[in-house]
Design a protein around this motif. Structure first.
Motif, PDB file in Angstrom:
ATOM      1  N   PRO A 252       0.900  -1.220   0.022  1.00  0.00           N
ATOM      2  CA  PRO A 252       0.002  -0.014  -0.016  1.00  0.00           C
ATOM      3  C   PRO A 252       0.807   1.083   0.102  1.00  0.00           C
ATOM      4  O   PRO A 252       2.003   1.241   0.649  1.00  0.00           O
ATOM      5  CB  PRO A 252      -0.728  -0.192   1.321  1.00  0.00           C
ATOM      6  N   THR A 253       0.322   2.297  -0.497  1.00  0.00           N
ATOM      7  CA  THR A 253       1.255   3.505  -0.920  1.00  0.00           C
ATOM      8  C   THR A 253       0.320   4.777  -0.689  1.00  0.00           C
ATOM      9  O   THR A 253      -0.973   4.667  -0.508  1.00  0.00           O
ATOM     10  CB  THR A 253       1.776   3.701  -2.142  1.00  0.00           C
ATOM     11  N   LEU A 254       0.835   5.942  -0.731  1.00  0.00           N
ATOM     12  CA  LEU A 254      -0.175   7.119  -0.673  1.00  0.00           C
ATOM     13  C   LEU A 254      -1.013   7.338  -1.887  1.00  0.00           C
ATOM     14  O   LEU A 254      -1.953   7.589  -1.825  1.00  0.00           O
ATOM     15  CB  LEU A 254       0.836   8.365  -0.425  1.00  0.00           C
ATOM     16  N   CYS A 255      -0.259   6.886  -3.178  1.00  0.00           N
ATOM     17  CA  CYS A 255      -0.928   6.931  -4.131  1.00  0.00           C
ATOM     18  C   CYS A 255      -2.197   5.724  -4.105  1.00  0.00           C
ATOM     19  O   CYS A 255      -3.486   6.256  -4.455  1.00  0.00           O
ATOM     20  CB  CYS A 255       0.111   6.267  -5.274  1.00  0.00           C
ATOM     21  N   MET A 256      -2.140   4.634  -3.730  1.00  0.00           N
ATOM     22  CA  MET A 256      -3.027   3.815  -3.259  1.00  0.00           C
ATOM     23  C   MET A 256      -4.236   4.358  -2.499  1.00  0.00           C
ATOM     24  O   MET A 256      -5.785   4.263  -2.797  1.00  0.00           O
ATOM     25  CB  MET A 256      -2.726   2.577  -2.608  1.00  0.00           C
ATOM     26  N   ALA A 257      -3.788   5.049  -1.505  1.00  0.00           N
ATOM     27  CA  ALA A 257      -4.960   5.820  -0.560  1.00  0.00           C
ATOM     28  C   ALA A 257      -5.977   6.767  -1.403  1.00  0.00           C
ATOM     29  O   ALA A 257      -6.968   6.861  -1.295  1.00  0.00           O
ATOM     30  CB  ALA A 257      -4.248   6.672   0.585  1.00  0.00           C
ATOM     31  N   TYR A 258      -5.165   7.561  -2.034  1.00  0.00           N
ATOM     32  CA  TYR A 258      -5.854   8.628  -3.034  1.00  0.00           C
ATOM     33  C   TYR A 258      -6.626   7.987  -4.052  1.00  0.00           C
ATOM     34  O   TYR A 258      -7.723   8.340  -4.394  1.00  0.00           O
ATOM     35  CB  TYR A 258      -4.844   9.612  -3.628  1.00  0.00           C
ATOM     36  N   ASN A 289       1.269  11.368  -6.800  1.00  0.00           N
ATOM     37  CA  ASN A 289       1.769  10.616  -5.862  1.00  0.00           C
ATOM     38  C   ASN A 289       2.134   9.113  -6.279  1.00  0.00           C
ATOM     39  O   ASN A 289       1.832   8.465  -5.156  1.00  0.00           O
ATOM     40  CB  ASN A 289       1.318  10.803  -4.474  1.00  0.00           C
ATOM     41  N   LEU A 290       2.497   8.784  -7.426  1.00  0.00           N
ATOM     42  CA  LEU A 290       2.690   7.694  -7.963  1.00  0.00           C
ATOM     43  C   LEU A 290       3.776   7.097  -7.149  1.00  0.00           C
ATOM     44  O   LEU A 290       4.824   7.591  -6.852  1.00  0.00           O
ATOM     45  CB  LEU A 290       2.912   7.587  -9.252  1.00  0.00           C
ATOM     46  N   PRO A 291       3.793   5.577  -6.785  1.00  0.00           N
ATOM     47  CA  PRO A 291       4.657   4.961  -6.305  1.00  0.00           C
ATOM     48  C   PRO A 291       6.145   4.814  -7.031  1.00  0.00           C
ATOM     49  O   PRO A 291       6.108   5.262  -8.167  1.00  0.00           O
ATOM     50  CB  PRO A 291       4.110   3.555  -6.316  1.00  0.00           C
ATOM     51  N   ASN A 292       7.006   4.687  -6.381  1.00  0.00           N
ATOM     52  CA  ASN A 292       8.520   4.682  -6.971  1.00  0.00           C
ATOM     53  C   ASN A 292       8.433   3.623  -8.201  1.00  0.00           C
ATOM     54  O   ASN A 292       7.981   2.433  -8.033  1.00  0.00           O
ATOM     55  CB  ASN A 292       9.563   4.337  -5.997  1.00  0.00           C
ATOM     56  N   LEU A 399      -4.285  -2.370  -8.830  1.00  0.00           N
ATOM     57  CA  LEU A 399      -4.785  -0.839  -9.254  1.00  0.00           C
ATOM     58  C   LEU A 399      -3.689  -0.250  -9.937  1.00  0.00           C
ATOM     59  O   LEU A 399      -2.388  -0.523  -9.970  1.00  0.00           O
ATOM     60  CB  LEU A 399      -4.523  -0.230  -7.913  1.00  0.00           C
ATOM     61  N   ARG A 400      -4.226   0.214 -11.286  1.00  0.00           N
ATOM     62  CA  ARG A 400      -3.140   0.517 -12.044  1.00  0.00           C
ATOM     63  C   ARG A 400      -3.385   2.051 -12.574  1.00  0.00           C
ATOM     64  O   ARG A 400      -4.581   2.662 -12.497  1.00  0.00           O
ATOM     65  CB  ARG A 400      -3.425  -0.156 -13.423  1.00  0.00           C
ATOM     66  N   VAL A 401      -2.433   2.691 -13.136  1.00  0.00           N
ATOM     67  CA  VAL A 401      -2.466   4.118 -13.516  1.00  0.00           C
ATOM     68  C   VAL A 401      -3.635   4.458 -14.327  1.00  0.00           C
ATOM     69  O   VAL A 401      -4.079   5.561 -13.908  1.00  0.00           O
ATOM     70  CB  VAL A 401      -0.915   4.700 -13.912  1.00  0.00           C
ATOM     71  N   PRO A 402      -3.912   3.769 -15.364  1.00  0.00           N
ATOM     72  CA  PRO A 402      -4.932   4.288 -16.445  1.00  0.00           C
ATOM     73  C   PRO A 402      -6.328   4.224 -15.571  1.00  0.00           C
ATOM     74  O   PRO A 402      -6.929   5.072 -16.094  1.00  0.00           O
ATOM     75  CB  PRO A 402      -5.122   3.010 -17.297  1.00  0.00           C
ATOM     76  N   GLU A 403      -6.636   3.547 -14.415  1.00  0.00           N
ATOM     77  CA  GLU A 403      -7.795   3.945 -13.846  1.00  0.00           C
ATOM     78  C   GLU A 403      -7.727   5.477 -13.251  1.00  0.00           C
ATOM     79  O   GLU A 403      -9.155   5.889 -13.444  1.00  0.00           O
ATOM     80  CB  GLU A 403      -7.950   2.917 -12.597  1.00  0.00           C
TER      81      GLU A 403
END
Length: 559
Positions: A252-258, A289-292, A399-403
């Motif tokens: 889980p990351t900050l990006c996932m939370a958003y 805030n995408l993950p590294n 979860l992927r960026v295009p979403e």
């Protein structure tokens, strides 16, 4: 009298891996010890290990490792097994749904395992933070943020499968839900049984007929999830980084939370349109805030697109969260690869036609779904290149960026009332996805519109184009279930050549899976504080029956 079977607040055992590197701990996936959580969660090291252990629950084949991505598409219209299934998930595909169905219990139980374990981690972090050094507090904040985020994911899954959606509220726009007695607002609809994160969880196994635990409303459930996400975002920011800096998308990351925040707001927008702007803004924050290792720009090269689904060494540039498997994992018959190989699952003709219509031959995703486009050099022998049959192992995207771009597009489609030509945010979001995947468009919105947006007489055409693009992008990832319920899209199986049963206009937005009878047949359920969802209100002994018929072969539904 039996206590709750799956809401495992009491006596939950957490996996403690006891290794040094958090990312390596998860990659090894071999717990060295398993101890009672009251004993385990008293040191920072054990809390870190327990946080990793959450992802072991998360990655099981009964959860994100297979069932969730398959069931969400198999029960709708994205995936079929008509070409040869020896019995896996057939009741789901045939709509033989009952409160005793095994998959019903698996998803329910898995979600509560994760939510309960995460609550324990959060509470241990809170306790150890008292008087801790600044560096220790940052470490605990990373664990707390990660646990809260994965807890919300589990709660989100519970709302999506065991509750009616926000759009089903009596005064929500769209078709009328064919159920009597449903609340007119989310404050009157049934949500889930909430496990608190901010107060001690019982460890005395006392969740029984005398328990004060109760079913929250749908409104309370979403408020609870939003509060947890706000706490997670705050904790991520306090810790200055995500749980793991390398292979970040395995955690889980900050990006996932958003991203989860954006999903929740998008759901709520179909009841209260003011939430659409919040969904748009949350998706923007996620993109910032995408993950590294992740990138904003999607893959536009066909060969690279296919190859990114083969690797198990690292997440792809499009991953926000992915389930990691290694060659030492022995998934065997339970793998998602087998579902799309020997168990007969394949993408439906309805999805394939979204590429074939208007001769859309330049979409690089076309090859990954079509059996006629197999690429032997890539060892893609299954019917879906997202899950190549390579040692029955590959990473499974969650979860992927295009979403994020498509959440923005869907939000703008609703905000702008379908005005395709005068909404720059809508156009930019569609160009960032479809415009990149189709190599012939080259950032030209007018060309995209000419090729893909031809039926201008459709109701809310802008939204329908987004939903079509979501099918092209996320087929076999389980999103279709969420999409149809959220947008009140009726389900049609056109004929029996591609689906096991054929029916027309079934109001899937009025349907939810029953809370399993293995849970409802317990002492705690006898005190009337715990409630079945609105679709399954008829009790027959230990089992539940629907108040509106399930789809049958030849059925015609709708208003």
């Amino acid at each position: 009298m039996k206590s709750l079977k799956y809401i495992a607040i009491a006596g939950l055992t957490l996996l403690v891996l006891g290794l040094n590197s958090c990312s390596q701990e998860f990659l090894d996936r071999k717990p060295t010890t398993a101890v009672n959580n009251d004993e385990a969660l008293t040191t920072v090291t054990n809390i870190q290990s327990a946080t990793v252990g959450l992802m072991l629950y998360f990655a099981s084949y009964g959860y994100t490792g297979r069932n969730l991505p398959v069931i969400g598409d198999l029960i709708t219209d994205n995936v079929t097994t008509i070409k040869g299934n020896s019995g896996h998930l057939l009741d789901i595909e045939r709509w033989n749904i009952s409160s005793s169905l095994g998959e019903i219990s698996t998803i329910w139980g898995g979600s509560y395992q994760i939510a309960s374990a995460a609550a324990k981690v959060v509470q241990a972090c809170e306790k150890l933070s008292e008087g801790a050094s600044s560096d220790t507090k940052k470490t605990l904040d990373k664990c707390k943020a990660s646990a809260l985020t994965v807890k919300v994911f589990a709660e989100y899954i519970l709302t999506q499968y065991y509750c009616l959606p926000y759009s089903a509220a009596g005064n929500a726009p769209g078709p009328q839900v064919p159920l009597n007695g449903i609340g007119s607002t989310p404050a009157e609809m049934n949500g889930i049984i909430l496990i608190p994160w901010n107060e001690p969880v019982s460890s005395d196994n006392a969740i029984n007929a005398n328990s004060t635990l109760e079913t929250a409303t749908l409104e309370e459930t979403y408020k609870h999830m939003h509060e947890e996400l706000e706490k997670a975002i705050e904790a991520f920011n306090n810790s200055s980084k995500d749980f793991s800096s390398s292979n970040a998308a395995y955690f889980p990351t900050l990006c996932m939370a958003y991203t989860l925040q954006a999903r929740l707001y998008l759901e709520q927008g179909y009841y209260d349109a003011t939430y659409f702007q919040k969904a748009f803004e949350a998706a923007e924050l996620a993109l910032s805030n995408l993950p590294n290792g992740a990138q904003k720009e999607l893959v536009g090269d066909g060969q690279k697109f296919l190859e990114q689904y083969r690797s198990i060494s690292a997440p792809t540039q499009e991953d926000i969260l992915t389930v990691n498997f290694t060659t030492s994992d022995n998934l065997s018959a339970n793998s998602i690869n087998n579902m799309f190989n020997s168990y007969g699952a394949s993408v439906s003709k309805d999805v394939i036609n979204l590429f074939e219509d208007y001769n859309k031959t330049n979409d690089i995703r076309r090859a990954i779904y079509s059996e006629t486009q197999e690429t032997p050099s890539l060892e893609m022998y299954s019917s879906c290149g997202k899950y190549p049959n390579q040692n029955q192992i590959n990473n499974v995207p969650v979860l992927r960026v295009p979403e994020l771009y498509l959440i923005k597009a869907e939000a703008r489609a609703n905000i702008s009332n379908g005005d395709l030509d005068n909404d720059d945010d809508y156009k930019a979001a569609m160009l960032a996805t479809l415009g990149v995947r189709d190599s012939s468009i080259h950032g030209d919105y007018n060309k995209l519109k000419e090729i893909y947006f031809k039926e201008t007489n459709r109701d809310n055409a802008a939204l329908q184009y987004v939903l079509e693009e979501r099918r092209r992008e996320f087929a076999t990832e389980g999103h279709r279930w969420f999409d149809m319920r959220r947008t009140k899209t009726a389900l049609t199986h056109k004929n029996n050549t591609d689906y096991r049963i054929a029916f027309t206009d079934y109001p899937i937005y009025a349907f939810a899976f029953p809370i399993p009878e293995s849970e409802t047949n317990t002492g705690a359920w006898q005190n009337n504080r715990l409630k079945q969802n609105e679709f399954w209100r008829i009790k027959n002994g230990d089992s539940w029956s629907p108040v509106y018929e399930l789809p049958v072969d030849g059925g015609v539904y709708g208003n």
